[in-house]
Design a protein around this motif. Structure first.
Motif, PDB file in Angstrom:
ATOM      1  N   GLY A 224       0.817  -1.213   0.000  1.00 18.52           N
ATOM      2  CA  GLY A 224       0.000   0.000   0.000  1.00 18.52           C
ATOM      3  C   GLY A 224       0.845   1.254   0.000  1.00 18.52           C
ATOM      4  O   GLY A 224       0.572   2.211  -0.737  1.00 18.52           O
ATOM      5  N   ILE A 225       1.906   1.264   0.818  1.00 18.30           N
ATOM      6  CA  ILE A 225       2.799   2.419   0.868  1.00 18.30           C
ATOM      7  C   ILE A 225       3.505   2.608  -0.471  1.00 18.30           C
ATOM      8  O   ILE A 225       3.641   3.733  -0.976  1.00 18.30           O
ATOM      9  CB  ILE A 225       3.830   2.241   2.001  1.00 18.30           C
ATOM     10  N   SER A 226       3.946   1.506  -1.068  1.00 12.78           N
ATOM     11  CA  SER A 226       4.632   1.586  -2.359  1.00 12.78           C
ATOM     12  C   SER A 226       3.706   2.127  -3.445  1.00 12.78           C
ATOM     13  O   SER A 226       4.107   2.962  -4.270  1.00 12.78           O
ATOM     14  CB  SER A 226       5.155   0.208  -2.747  1.00 12.78           C
ATOM     15  N   LEU A 227       2.453   1.662  -3.446  1.00 13.19           N
ATOM     16  CA  LEU A 227       1.492   2.129  -4.449  1.00 13.19           C
ATOM     17  C   LEU A 227       1.214   3.620  -4.281  1.00 13.19           C
ATOM     18  O   LEU A 227       1.164   4.374  -5.266  1.00 13.19           O
ATOM     19  CB  LEU A 227       0.198   1.326  -4.344  1.00 13.19           C
ATOM     20  N   LEU A 228       1.034   4.052  -3.037  1.00 11.69           N
ATOM     21  CA  LEU A 228       0.799   5.475  -2.784  1.00 11.69           C
ATOM     22  C   LEU A 228       2.006   6.311  -3.202  1.00 11.69           C
ATOM     23  O   LEU A 228       1.859   7.424  -3.712  1.00 11.69           O
ATOM     24  CB  LEU A 228       0.487   5.701  -1.305  1.00 11.69           C
ATOM     25  N   ALA A 229       3.206   5.765  -2.977  1.00 10.82           N
ATOM     26  CA  ALA A 229       4.421   6.488  -3.377  1.00 10.82           C
ATOM     27  C   ALA A 229       4.502   6.634  -4.883  1.00 10.82           C
ATOM     28  O   ALA A 229       4.921   7.680  -5.405  1.00 10.82           O
ATOM     29  CB  ALA A 229       5.655   5.759  -2.847  1.00 10.82           C
ATOM     30  N   GLN A 230       4.114   5.574  -5.621  1.00 11.97           N
ATOM     31  CA  GLN A 230       4.089   5.656  -7.080  1.00 11.97           C
ATOM     32  C   GLN A 230       3.144   6.751  -7.551  1.00 11.97           C
ATOM     33  O   GLN A 230       3.479   7.566  -8.423  1.00 11.97           O
ATOM     34  CB  GLN A 230       3.651   4.316  -7.671  1.00 11.97           C
ATOM     35  N   ILE A 231       1.951   6.757  -6.968  1.00  5.60           N
ATOM     36  CA  ILE A 231       0.937   7.743  -7.356  1.00  5.60           C
ATOM     37  C   ILE A 231       1.402   9.151  -7.017  1.00  5.60           C
ATOM     38  O   ILE A 231       1.261  10.091  -7.814  1.00  5.60           O
ATOM     39  CB  ILE A 231      -0.398   7.427  -6.659  1.00  5.60           C
ATOM     40  N   ASP A 232       1.988   9.314  -5.822  1.00  6.54           N
ATOM     41  CA  ASP A 232       2.439  10.632  -5.382  1.00  6.54           C
ATOM     42  C   ASP A 232       3.557  11.157  -6.279  1.00  6.54           C
ATOM     43  O   ASP A 232       3.575  12.333  -6.652  1.00  6.54           O
ATOM     44  CB  ASP A 232       2.912  10.535  -3.934  1.00  6.54           C
ATOM     45  N   ALA A 233       4.515  10.290  -6.623  1.00  4.87           N
ATOM     46  CA  ALA A 233       5.625  10.718  -7.487  1.00  4.87           C
ATOM     47  C   ALA A 233       5.123  11.122  -8.861  1.00  4.87           C
ATOM     48  O   ALA A 233       5.573  12.129  -9.431  1.00  4.87           O
ATOM     49  CB  ALA A 233       6.639   9.584  -7.604  1.00  4.87           C
ATOM     50  N   LYS A 234       4.180  10.356  -9.418  1.00  5.99           N
ATOM     51  CA  LYS A 234       3.627  10.708 -10.731  1.00  5.99           C
ATOM     52  C   LYS A 234       2.820  12.002 -10.654  1.00  5.99           C
ATOM     53  O   LYS A 234       2.837  12.819 -11.582  1.00  5.99           O
ATOM     54  CB  LYS A 234       2.764   9.573 -11.269  1.00  5.99           C
ATOM     55  N   ARG A 235       2.134  12.202  -9.523  1.00  4.06           N
ATOM     56  CA  ARG A 235       1.326  13.404  -9.384  1.00  4.06           C
ATOM     57  C   ARG A 235       2.194  14.660  -9.401  1.00  4.06           C
ATOM     58  O   ARG A 235       1.791  15.712  -9.908  1.00  4.06           O
ATOM     59  CB  ARG A 235       0.514  13.345  -8.084  1.00  4.06           C
ATOM     60  N   CYS A 236       3.402  14.556  -8.826  1.00  2.00           N
ATOM     61  CA  CYS A 236       4.319  15.699  -8.821  1.00  2.00           C
ATOM     62  C   CYS A 236       4.599  16.187 -10.239  1.00  2.00           C
ATOM     63  O   CYS A 236       4.740  17.390 -10.478  1.00  2.00           O
ATOM     64  CB  CYS A 236       5.631  15.300  -8.151  1.00  2.00           C
ATOM     65  N   ILE A 237       4.678  15.253 -11.176  1.00  2.00           N
ATOM     66  CA  ILE A 237       4.984  15.612 -12.565  1.00  2.00           C
ATOM     67  C   ILE A 237       3.707  15.904 -13.343  1.00  2.00           C
ATOM     68  O   ILE A 237       3.683  16.795 -14.197  1.00  2.00           O
ATOM     69  CB  ILE A 237       5.782  14.482 -13.239  1.00  2.00           C
ATOM     70  N   ASP A 238       2.635  15.176 -13.050  1.00  2.00           N
ATOM     71  CA  ASP A 238       1.373  15.402 -13.753  1.00  2.00           C
ATOM     72  C   ASP A 238       0.891  16.839 -13.597  1.00  2.00           C
ATOM     73  O   ASP A 238       0.280  17.406 -14.510  1.00  2.00           O
ATOM     74  CB  ASP A 238       0.294  14.446 -13.229  1.00  2.00           C
ATOM     75  N   ARG A 239       1.149  17.433 -12.436  1.00  2.00           N
ATOM     76  CA  ARG A 239       0.726  18.824 -12.228  1.00  2.00           C
ATOM     77  C   ARG A 239       1.382  19.768 -13.230  1.00  2.00           C
ATOM     78  O   ARG A 239       0.789  20.768 -13.636  1.00  2.00           O
ATOM     79  CB  ARG A 239       1.070  19.267 -10.803  1.00  2.00           C
ATOM     80  N   GLU A 240       2.621  19.456 -13.605  1.00  2.00           N
ATOM     81  CA  GLU A 240       3.330  20.310 -14.561  1.00  2.00           C
ATOM     82  C   GLU A 240       2.634  20.333 -15.917  1.00  2.00           C
ATOM     83  O   GLU A 240       2.751  21.299 -16.671  1.00  2.00           O
ATOM     84  CB  GLU A 240       4.769  19.808 -14.740  1.00  2.00           C
TER      85      GLU A 240
END
Length: 349
Positions: A224-240
């Protein structure tokens, strides 16, 4: 304009065109850029001024994509930037003590004298390269020349890989050239499997836990932590790129698609087929004399916790803009985006 009708044996088309251009010119500064880029009027002035102040021999910038159309780019581009953030930061590129180098082929400003001192694309390992931007940055760094990458978004825009076919070809070309230069061409196979496992592992672990009722396990928590980390890291770039949050939820799919692309390249290397680019077979890739860049396998195994820190570190690097051009409403830890209308009005006043 100088027209080239014959490509010498052993040369890649772009590398030969760039090298020929350098030989036929005599200017102190040269700009390598792509035909699909659009430059703001003040870009060259700002970049040359910054390069002179910083005593850079090669200055490159990250650019804006005009549009991200369809699922292909929405999955691939943010994942690509996440991998890049893991592998090298602007601070490492700038640091003369660091062996790591990088450049964006859409915009490379360099001193002609420095290019000629390194031998440029005419030296062994450079003529046939399909990753001309990275290869040139490494060449400069190996000769102890100053290389820097800055955030130029807002100054240059480019349209890249608008279809799955063009995206797949572009990725295969770059990945193929980098794996061959890395001196571990067979590393593509374990790297591909690691990327696919990284994308599917946490998701499948969670699905199995919920379906079997075995939720209270440490493996479930870690997944669960790994999945959330994947989503969070992608979100950092998706905002751009102003991508909706649903694309961030597709982070596992992005890693799987990335892994499949690397797997396809590994197959091409193992079978000796090589790869195509724009309807032409690329020449046999030469192994670089020295290779310092982190390979894809080590990148994929580091995980997205370090990935998110690397993304933040990469963004915290100061851009080329003076204080008067910075948007004060943006956090200081983010590289500023230039406001073209504001610059035009300040210039007029």
């Amino acid at each position: 304009m100088h027209r080239l009708d014959i490509l010498p044996a052993g040369w890649a088309g772009k590398a030969h065109a760039l090298h020929t251009g350098v030989i036929l010119t005599n200017g102190e500064w040269l700009l390598f850029t792509d035909a699909d880029t659009h430059h703001a009027p003040q870009t060259l002035r700002l970049m040359v001024g910054y390069a002179l102040r910083q005593h850079d021999d090669l200055l490159s910038m990250s650019t804006n994509l005009m549009t991200i159309v369809g699922p292909t780019m929405s999955l691939l581009m943010p994942t690509s930037e996440a991998v890049l953030a893991l592998r090298v930061t602007p601070a490492e590129v700038k640091d003369p003590a660091s062996p790591h180098a990088f450049a964006f082929g859409q915009y490379i400003l360099l001193r002609r004298e420095a290019y000629l001192a390194t031998g440029g694309y005419a030296v062994t390992g450079m003529r046939s390269t399909s990753i001309d931007d990275l290869a040139l940055a490494e060449q400069f760094k190996q000769h102890r020349l100053s290389v820097e990458v800055v955030n130029g978004r807002g100054l240059v825009e480019n349209r890249q890989w608008t279809t799955w076919k063009s995206a797949s070809q572009g990725w295969r070309k770059s990945c193929y050239g980098e794996l061959v230069r890395s001196r571990v061409p067979l590393g593509g196979l374990p790297a591909a499997l690691a990327l696919i496992a990284y994308g599917l592992g946490p998701l499948f672990t969670l699905l199995y836990a919920f379906c079997s009722g075995k939720v209270r396990r440490s493996s479930t928590l870690l997944a669960g932590i790994s999945l959330l980390a994947q989503i969070d890291a992608k979100r950092c770039i998706d905002r751009e790129y102003d991508l909706a949050f649903r694309w961030s939820l597709a982070a596992p799919a992005g890693w799987v698609v990335f892994g499949i692309q690397v797997l396809a390249v590994a197959y091409l290397i193992l079978t000796g087929r090589g790869t195509d680019w724009k309807g032409r077979k690329l020449p046999k890739q030469e192994i670089a004399p020295s290779y310092s860049h982190r390979n894809i396998l080590s990148t994929s195994l580091r995980g997205n916790f370090s990935g998110r820190r690397a993304i933040k570190k990469r963004r915290s690097h100061t851009g080329i803009f003076t204080h008067s051009l910075q948007q004060k409403s943006r956090p200081r830890t983010r590289a500023p985006h230039i406001d073209t209308e504001k610059v035009d009005s300040e210039k007029a006043s």
